[in-house]
Design an enzyme around this catalytic site. Structure first.
Site, short mmCIF file in Angstrom:
data_model
loop_
_atom_site.label_atom_id
_atom_site.label_comp_id
_atom_site.label_asym_id
_atom_site.label_seq_id
_atom_site.Cartn_x
_atom_site.Cartn_y
_atom_site.Cartn_z
N CYS A 12 16.12 21.54 40.93
CA CYS A 12 16.04 22.51 42.00
C CYS A 12 16.47 24.07 41.49
CB CYS A 12 16.53 22.20 43.32
SG CYS A 12 15.46 22.81 44.68
N GLU A 20 17.70 12.91 42.28
CA GLU A 20 18.82 11.79 42.53
C GLU A 20 18.65 11.13 43.87
OE1 GLU A 20 18.65 15.17 42.91
OE2 GLU A 20 19.78 16.33 44.43
N HIS A 28 14.26 16.69 43.72
CA HIS A 28 15.57 16.11 43.72
C HIS A 28 15.46 14.83 43.05
CE1 HIS A 28 17.92 19.43 45.46
NE2 HIS A 28 16.73 19.52 46.15
N1 GLN Z 1 17.61 27.91 47.12
C1 GLN Z 1 16.46 27.44 46.52
C2 GLN Z 1 15.22 27.54 47.30
O1 GLN Z 1 15.38 27.42 48.60
C3 GLN Z 1 16.98 26.02 45.97
C4 GLN Z 1 16.96 25.01 46.81
C5 GLN Z 1 17.64 23.73 46.22
O2 GLN Z 1 18.21 23.77 45.00
N2 GLN Z 1 17.33 22.67 47.03
O3 GLN Z 1 14.23 27.45 46.63
#
Ligand code: GLN
Length: 537
Positions: free
Chosen positions: A382, A510, A508
């Site tokens: 992300c 994970e 994600h």
């Molecule tokens: N802050 C970033 C966004 O909102 C990444 C979010 C994250 O890593 N879950 O896109």
């Protein structure tokens, strides 16, 4: 009609109620029953999505896009079933629903009260869960510790559940602490007695006590607890500290927990098949190799913020027959010193996890740059993908001002930006791109090689995306787009082909890693890190 098991906790918090509940789920499933788990959180937030990781730890995301307590992660990993929005209840949700009904006039002039309105709403959430889906057992964990003001309505609701559904269908399990007092050289049962008394005061007599302890509970101690707490000796379960959380269900089984649960609920038992966790524990205990992986984040002092990542590395380590040593690197320190080598030198893999906010962002960008130029395997999740894209745009494409508009709204080269539909949003809660989306994997890439399939579903939680306006420029310099969400033409995975292993995803992974079935990207990242380590780097 499903059977219900309610799990409460006493004495102190952090005894592992989530793992205990998940373990009961695993054991019952291993005996052929269909189970689901539910978490009740007594706080007033509607969900943990708006809470800081420092307050709450990780926010776990379900397939249907609910932002939930991290215990749901344990549940999914142990019972290997997909959970949903309905599996996490908060006081905030309960009150939100009741107040909406009150404003609509649904209560026909009646006074709205904690009993019966709040308790009825809670009971409905227990009863609605999996209604009609034929699940055999619902295990609901009540957050907090007995004696907390906040959890009282939940305890009252479960007391009534026993009355409504009958004692043969509702079981109360209470998790307590039996501390070892060094100076006396003894285990002490008094805190457990007090905790059970507090429960009885509100009308709940526990059926089974799970006792966390550093030392073995002797038969004598078990008899004492049983006598004072009004349960059978076989209902006092020894929950001794173990090295791996995956050992917990095995330990519970040895002490007869699943047998007594089934007997008390009047369920015919099948033979348990505990092989998945037995194999997992075996592998975790005797790894042939070792590898050091740096996690470059902002919340590194609070391991709960990265719970699912830590577990995914345990799964991936087991599948690579390796122990994965995590080195927690505070990205602000990289930022301050400007010397990535100092913090990252000698590690065999670098992971930049998800995150929010500007603090430490340049440190993360440096970490991605260090991995790219030094040929150290890199895995971006992300925000870890965002920084990889920014770094590549700045260093390889010469786009000096490249940034994400999350941190630089006026960036000259916004390589990471909001989608138009995100620009209009005012509410912070529940408005990110959440839940599972299909990701097409492009043949001939590392991502495709890892997954071994044409497409995968992955869970998201973010607002910002790779900006397609810069895609051509970045691709022409060698940043391969290896995963795509075709419906909206979004880049979901990027990678560098001329690097030992440099893969970063917008989602994600994970959340989908399981014991015995590590997520392919974690598995391959650890494999690449091992190769790097063994190559003498
Ligand atoms: N802050 C970033 C966004 O909102 C990444 C979010 C994250 O890593 N879950 O896109």
């Amino acid at each position: 009609m499903p059977k219900y098991i309610f799990v409460t906790g006493g004495v102190v918090s952090a005894l592992g109620k989530g793992i205990a509940s998940a373990s009961i789920g695993y054991l019952l499933k291993s005996r052929g029953l269909s189970v689901t788990l539910q978490k009740c959180d007594p706080y007033l937030n509607v969900d943990p999505g708006t809470m800081s990781p420092f307050q709450h730890g990780e926010v776990f995301v379900t397939e249907d896009g609910a932002e939930t307590d991290l215990d749901l992660g344990h549940y999914e990993r142990f019972i290997d079933e997909e959970l949903s929005q309905d599996n996490n209840i908060t006081t905030g949700q309960i009150y939100e629903t009741i107040i909406r009904k009150e404003r609509r006039g649904d209560f026909l002039g009646g006074t709205v009260q904690v009993i019966p309105h709040v308790t009825n709403e809670i009971k409905e959430r227990f009863e609605k869960l999996e209604a009609g889906n034929g699940v055999d057992v619902i295990i609901a964990e009540i957050g907090g510790t007995v004696g907390d003001i906040e959890s009282l309505p939940f305890l009252e609701a479960i007391r009534q559940m026993r009355l409504d559904h009958g004692p043969e269908n509702v079981l109360f399990v209470h998790l307590t602490l039996v501390p070892y007092i060094k100076t006396a050289g003894e285990l002490k049962t008094k805190p457990t007695q007090h905790s059970v008394r507090a429960l009885r005061d509100i009308g709940i007599q526990p059926d089974i006590l799970i006792c966390r302890t550093e030392r073995e509970l002797s038969d004598e101690i078990k008899r004492k607890i049983a006598l004072f707490c009004n349960v059978g000796t076989d209902a006092v379960i020894d929950a001794r500290d173990v090295a791996s959380i995956y050992e917990v269900p095995l330990r519970f089984h040895q002490d007869g927990l699943d047998d007594i649960v089934l007997t008390k609920l009047g369920i015919e038992d099948g033979k348990p098949d505990l092989s998945v966790l037995e194999e997992m524990v075996e592998r975790v205990k005797s790894p042939a190799r070792e590898v050091d992986i740096a996690i470059c984040g902002k919340y590194v002092d609070l391991r709960d913020a990265y719970k699912s990542i830590i577990e995914a590395f345990i799964h991936a380590g087991a599948e690579n027959d390796a122990s994965v040593n995590l080195r927690w690197v505070d990205v602000e320190e990289i930022e301050e010193s400007g010397d990535a080598e100092k913090h990252l030198g000698g590690c065999h893999g670098i992971l930049v996890p998800g995150g929010f906010g500007e603090r430490g962002i340049e440190g993360k960008i440096r970490a991605a740059g260090y991995a790219r130029t030094e040929g150290v395997p890199y895995f971006g999740i992300c925000l870890g993908m965002h920084v990889a894209v920014i770094e590549f745009a700045r260093s390889v494409c010469g786009l000096e001002g490249a940034h994400s508009t999350e941190f630089a709204p006026k960036s000259a080269a916004p390589v990471i930006d909001l989608l138009p539909e995100q620009r209009e949003i005012v509410d912070m809660g529940g408005t990110m791109r959440l839940g599972a989306y299909e990701c097409k994997l492009i043949e001939g890439t590392r991502a495709h090689e890892a997954y071994g399939v044409a497409s995968a579903r992955e869970r998201h939680r973010h607002r910002y995306e790779y900006n397609n306006d810069y895609r051509k420029a970045l691709e022409s310099k060698g940043l391969v787009s290896s995963g795509l969400y075709l419906d909206k033409d979004l880049v979901e995975i990027v990678e560098l082909p001329n690097h030992p292993w440099f893969v970063a995803g917008q989602f994600h992974p994970e959340f989908l890693s399981r014991p015995g079935r590590a997520h392919p990207l974690f598995r391959e990242f650890v494999r690449a890190a091992l190769e790097h380590a063994e190559g003498g780097a």
